[in-house]
Scaffold this active site. Structure first.
Site, short mmCIF file in Angstrom:
data_model
loop_
_atom_site.label_atom_id
_atom_site.label_comp_id
_atom_site.label_asym_id
_atom_site.label_seq_id
_atom_site.Cartn_x
_atom_site.Cartn_y
_atom_site.Cartn_z
N ALA A 32 0.95 -1.17 -0.15
CA ALA A 32 0.13 0.01 -0.03
C ALA A 32 0.79 1.36 0.18
O ALA A 32 0.84 1.92 0.71
CB ALA A 32 -0.95 -0.02 1.22
N LEU A 33 1.63 1.41 -1.12
CA LEU A 33 2.89 2.19 -0.83
C LEU A 33 2.27 3.67 -1.28
O LEU A 33 1.45 4.01 -2.06
CB LEU A 33 3.96 2.06 -2.02
N GLY A 36 5.70 8.44 1.30
CA GLY A 36 6.67 8.09 2.48
C GLY A 36 7.36 7.08 2.28
O GLY A 36 8.43 6.80 2.32
N HIS A 37 6.80 5.89 1.83
CA HIS A 37 7.57 4.87 1.37
C HIS A 37 8.51 4.95 0.41
O HIS A 37 9.72 4.74 0.20
CB HIS A 37 6.91 3.75 0.64
N GLU A 148 10.65 7.44 10.24
CA GLU A 148 10.74 7.94 11.63
C GLU A 148 9.12 7.92 12.27
O GLU A 148 8.85 8.17 13.32
CB GLU A 148 11.30 9.28 11.95
N ASP A 150 7.27 5.48 12.47
CA ASP A 150 7.22 4.40 13.38
C ASP A 150 8.46 4.49 14.48
O ASP A 150 9.47 3.89 14.20
CB ASP A 150 7.15 3.06 12.63
N GLN A 153 9.41 1.81 16.75
CA GLN A 153 10.01 0.61 15.98
C GLN A 153 11.30 0.56 15.64
O GLN A 153 12.05 -0.31 15.44
CB GLN A 153 8.97 0.45 14.66
N SER A 186 -0.34 4.14 5.23
CA SER A 186 -1.27 3.12 4.48
C SER A 186 -2.56 3.29 4.88
O SER A 186 -3.59 2.87 4.30
CB SER A 186 -0.74 1.69 4.40
N ARG A 187 -2.66 3.40 6.31
CA ARG A 187 -3.96 3.19 7.08
C ARG A 187 -5.09 4.49 6.55
O ARG A 187 -6.29 4.51 6.77
CB ARG A 187 -3.97 3.08 8.51
#
Length: 287
Positions: A32-33, A36-37, A148, A150, A153, A186-187
């Site tokens: 679901a790029l 940001g990706h 960043e 996440d 993570q 992606s959400r």
């Protein structure tokens, strides 16, 4: 661009690149790029001779079956984006290819994984460590790239790399945002128009808290300010807001007395969509 679906195929592609003295960059994604990706992809391509982007919705990091079921999957569109960007390999394995046998490893991730997301989503970070460690062994990258947004993570992945003694540099990259400030995720596609209209208030509250803190308010007051501001919008509810040490991820009780940064990490329910964001407090923002 080569689309590879097997570990054997990935090993061969990486070995061929190594034989040409090309450094390897890895960008792990769940698909679901979005932009940001692609900012991670662009950086990897600038810093390496060969870039692998994985597209895999990892089931072991979902503690909520509904979240796994509804996570967006857009493989065809993802491949178009990656090919247009000039990526060398899109690694798109099945669950069976990634996990031919159940992964029963339990990582001793320590305190960085026990707070915030770790407390709210039991088992999540262990699942992240499982899949990222597998991808790093499969792709043997020199560098791996993470956003960043996440923030916690990244600390967890650094700990996993330390535990596993993996020879890879973890590269953290800035958050990418929509023009109205909403962190790309992606959400976001799951937000209704009404929810999408108020979701940018999360970042606005974080930004406003910089001036609030600089005005002499304590860390606890700043936490309450952000929480109350976001909660004042109907349809949004803060799950947690913590201001933490950026290395240990442990919540702080007061502002650091030295020049060390503090990071505010927030998770907000916007309807049934869970959004995360963060902001950095420097000495100039603190009392």
């Amino acid at each position: 661009m080569e689309i590879i679906r097997t570990v054997r195929g990935l090993h061969k592609a990486v070995a061929d690149a190594r034989s040409k003295n090309r450094s390897i960059g890895l960008v792990p994604t769940m698909g679901a790029l979005h932009a940001g990706h692609m900012s991670l992809v662009d950086r990897s391509m600038k810093e390496n001779g060969f870039t692998v982007v994985s597209v895999f919705v990892n089931p072991t990091q979902f503690n909520n079956p509904d979240d796994l079921r509804t996570y967006p999957r857009t493989e065809e569109a993802d491949c178009r984006l990656l090919e247009a960007a000039g990526v060398d390999v899109a690694f798109i394995p099945t669950v069976e290819e990634m996990y031919p046998e159940p992964d029963t490893r339990v990582f001793d991730l320590g305190p960085v994984a026990q707070v915030m997301e770790g407390a709210m989503r039991p088992g999540h970070f262990n699942g992240v460590a499982q899949v990222v460690s597998r991808l790093m062994v499969m792709a043997s990258p020199d560098r791996a790239y993470f956003g960043e947004k996440d923030f916690q993570q990244i600390a967890v992945i650094r700990r996993m790399v330390e535990i596993e003694k993996l020879p890879v540099e973890i590269v953290d990259c800035p958050i990418c945002r929509e023009p109205d400030g909403l962190a790309l995720s992606s959400r976001n596609v799951r937000l209704t128009p009404e929810q999408r209209a108020i979701a940018p208030e999360i970042h606005r509250a974080l930004e406003a808290s910089l001036a609030y803190a600089a005005d002499g308010h304590s860390l606890r007051q700043t936490v309450e300010y952000v929480t109350d501001t976001i909660n004042s919008f109907p349809g949004m509810e803060v799950e947690y807001y913590e201001i933490v040490d950026p290395l240990t991820m442990q919540p702080l009780g007061e502002w650091p007395s030295d020049k060390a940064e503090a990071v505010g990490c927030v998770t907000v329910w916007c309807g049934d969509v869970r959004l995360i964001d963060n902001i950095k407090y420097t000495l100039s923002h603190r009392c």
